[in-house]
Design a protein around this motif. Structure first.
Motif, short mmCIF file in Angstrom:
data_model
loop_
_atom_site.label_atom_id
_atom_site.label_comp_id
_atom_site.label_asym_id
_atom_site.label_seq_id
_atom_site.Cartn_x
_atom_site.Cartn_y
_atom_site.Cartn_z
N VAL A 93 0.86 -1.18 0.00
CA VAL A 93 0.00 0.00 0.00
C VAL A 93 0.90 1.23 0.00
O VAL A 93 1.89 1.29 0.74
N ALA A 94 0.54 2.21 -0.79
CA ALA A 94 1.34 3.44 -0.90
C ALA A 94 1.22 4.28 0.37
O ALA A 94 0.18 4.28 1.04
N GLU A 95 2.28 5.02 0.67
CA GLU A 95 2.28 5.88 1.85
C GLU A 95 1.17 6.93 1.79
O GLU A 95 0.55 7.25 2.80
N PRO A 100 -2.24 8.51 6.40
CA PRO A 100 -3.14 9.20 7.32
C PRO A 100 -3.65 8.34 8.48
O PRO A 100 -4.10 8.86 9.50
N ALA A 101 -3.56 7.02 8.36
CA ALA A 101 -4.02 6.15 9.44
C ALA A 101 -3.05 6.16 10.63
O ALA A 101 -3.46 5.95 11.78
N PHE A 102 -1.77 6.40 10.37
CA PHE A 102 -0.77 6.30 11.43
C PHE A 102 -1.00 7.23 12.62
O PHE A 102 -0.96 6.77 13.76
N GLU A 106 -1.58 5.66 16.26
CA GLU A 106 -0.61 6.04 17.29
C GLU A 106 -1.30 6.80 18.41
O GLU A 106 -0.96 6.65 19.59
N GLY A 107 -2.29 7.61 18.04
CA GLY A 107 -3.06 8.35 19.04
C GLY A 107 -3.85 7.42 19.96
O GLY A 107 -3.95 7.67 21.17
N ALA A 108 -4.39 6.35 19.40
CA ALA A 108 -5.12 5.37 20.22
C ALA A 108 -4.18 4.71 21.22
O ALA A 108 -4.53 4.56 22.41
#
Length: 124
Positions: A93-95, A100-102, A106-108
């Motif tokens: 999968v392309a960056e 945007p999911a990271f 990471e926040g969770a």
């Protein structure tokens, strides 16, 4: 299942996954996904085991809603973050697509860690 047991069981699952993943990399000679392996071991095995032991050693930590929220934030955040990192680093999968999911994942995990801190300050 108790919070302590849940974290310890999941830590053991990630330990096996991390060892198998590392053995595959070692056997193939391709260490491109070493950061994924490291994250499996840290977020999966190490942190979950530490949380599980903490909840076991200090039983007051396991009381109330806070530990349950912490457990599920870490479970969902870690699993999806590790899968996303694998998809990104393996080139599947392309960056621009997965990037945007990271911050969300990471926040969770960060929010779960903050809940752990609050809980330790209250009951530790």
């Amino acid at each position: 299942m108790s919070i302590s047991r849940g974290f310890i069981v999941m830590g053991a699952v990630y330990l096996v996954v991390g060892i198998v993943f590392g053995a595959y990399m070692g056997g193939s000679g391709d260490h491109t996904l070493a950061p994924v392996h490291a994250h499996i071991n840290l977020l999966g095995f190490t942190l979950m085991t530490v949380f599980g032991i903490g909840y076991r050693v200090i039983p007051g930590l396991a009381e109330g809603t806070l530990p349950k929220v912490h457990f599920w934030l870490h479970q969902v955040g870690a699993l999806l973050l590790l899968l996303s990192l694998f998809l990104l680093m393996s080139g599947r999968v392309a960056e621009t697509t997965i990037g945007p999911a990271f911050p969300v994942l990471e926040g969770a995990i960060l929010l779960g860690a903050i809940l752990w801190l609050v809980n330790v300050l209250r009951h530790g």
